[in-house]
Design a protein around this motif. Structure first.
Motif, PDB file in Angstrom:
ATOM      1  N   PHE A 194       0.853  -1.187   0.000  1.00 38.61           N
ATOM      2  CA  PHE A 194       0.000   0.000   0.000  1.00 38.61           C
ATOM      3  C   PHE A 194       0.889   1.237   0.000  1.00 38.61           C
ATOM      4  CE2 PHE A 194       0.665  -1.538   4.304  1.00 38.61           C
ATOM      5  CZ  PHE A 194       1.028  -0.406   5.034  1.00 38.61           C
ATOM      6  N   TRP A 198       0.797   6.266   3.809  1.00 34.48           N
ATOM      7  CA  TRP A 198      -0.238   5.929   4.782  1.00 34.48           C
ATOM      8  C   TRP A 198       0.387   5.536   6.115  1.00 34.48           C
ATOM      9  CZ3 TRP A 198      -3.876   2.122   1.684  1.00 34.48           C
ATOM     10  CH2 TRP A 198      -4.450   2.828   0.611  1.00 34.48           C
ATOM     11  N   ALA A 203      -3.921   2.746   7.031  1.00 37.09           N
ATOM     12  CA  ALA A 203      -3.914   1.492   6.273  1.00 37.09           C
ATOM     13  C   ALA A 203      -4.903   0.495   6.868  1.00 37.09           C
ATOM     14  CB  ALA A 203      -2.511   0.904   6.245  1.00 37.09           C
ATOM     15  N   ARG A 206      -8.434   1.446   5.911  1.00 34.08           N
ATOM     16  CA  ARG A 206      -8.697   1.214   4.491  1.00 34.08           C
ATOM     17  C   ARG A 206      -8.804  -0.280   4.174  1.00 34.08           C
ATOM     18  NH1 ARG A 206      -7.339   5.267   0.405  1.00 34.08           N
ATOM     19  NH2 ARG A 206      -7.003   7.319   1.356  1.00 34.08           N
TER      20      ARG A 206
END
Length: 242
Positions: A194, A198, A203, A206
């Motif tokens: 990712f 972040w 993270a 999400r």
């Protein structure tokens, strides 16, 4: 066994893989992807360690320059050495879309799941940038009509069967006339990557939106000896295996 075979080519035997990576990623738009990357050994090695290159007759004036003659010419193949077939090597906008907030992904549903991508015939407005995978075979060619099946094994690993079609676009041939088949046994999932910007908190929020059974995953530090923190989200089963 980890091989790729180019059906009816100049080197029709199975080619062992020099590299294979199965990973995933979550992008800024909240879409979850699988990425596959493979690289074959040198083409001639499919003939065995004792292979001695045979003399090939020079092309005569009557030889037709077409896709099939290129496909079946060892001279042509030997100019390009190895195949790379990948959704991640040249771009971060390719791959297999597996989920989003409306359709969260569950690894338990991967058993015997078949993914079809870039099915032929392609739409009239399709461009190379729309391809799920890039390929370097006899130059930078095109591939489509992908059929991928994942089979979960009792040991927690996966078998992957991958079939598709190839157009020798680098040579100026845009019809998908040629077939490949890849077989990867005992494949491990490398984890979901990712954006590095972040935080772990962002993270986590999400990933929870796009993954079912989030408790089956854990974050792994990619640089434990560095002051720079960078992570991926891995299956607990894979972390415990290591």
């Amino acid at each position: 066994m980890r091989t790729i075979t180019f059906i009816d080519s100049a080197y029709p035997k199975a080619h062992q893989l020099e590299a294979f990576i199965w990973s995933g990623r979550l992008d800024e738009a909240g879409t979850l992807w699988f990425d596959l990357h493979l690289k074959s050994q040198y083409y001639y090695r499919s003939e065995g360690e004792e292979y001695i290159e045979e003399e090939e007759e020079e092309e005569g004036e009557d030889t037709v320059y077409d896709s099939w003659n290129s496909w079946q010419s060892k001279i042509v193949w030997d100019n390009y050495h190895q195949c790379t077939l990948s959704s991640s090597y040249w771009s971060d906008e390719e791959g297999i879309c597996i989920g989003d907030e409306e359709h969260p992904f569950d690894f338990r549903e991967l058993q015997d799941r078949v993914f079809t991508l870039d099915t032929l015939p392609l739409p009239a407005d399709w461009t190379e940038e729309d391809a799920a995978f890039g390929i370097y075979l006899l130059g930078h060619d095109w591939c489509a009509n992908h059929n991928l099946q994942f089979t979960a094994l009792a040991n927690g690993l996966y078998d992957i069967q991958w079939k598709g079609k190839i157009a020798l676009a680098y040579g100026g041939f845009y019809e998908y006339l040629h077939d490949f088949e890849a077989r990867i046994t005992d494949a491990t999932f490398d984890g979901f990557y990712f954006p590095t910007a972040w935080s772990l908190e962002e993270a986590t929020d999400r990933f929870k939106k796009v993954l079912r059974s989030f408790e089956q995953y854990t974050f792994v530090d990619l640089n434990p000896k560095s002051h720079k923190r960078e992570y991926k989200l891995a299956l607990l089963t894979e972390v415990n295996r290591i």
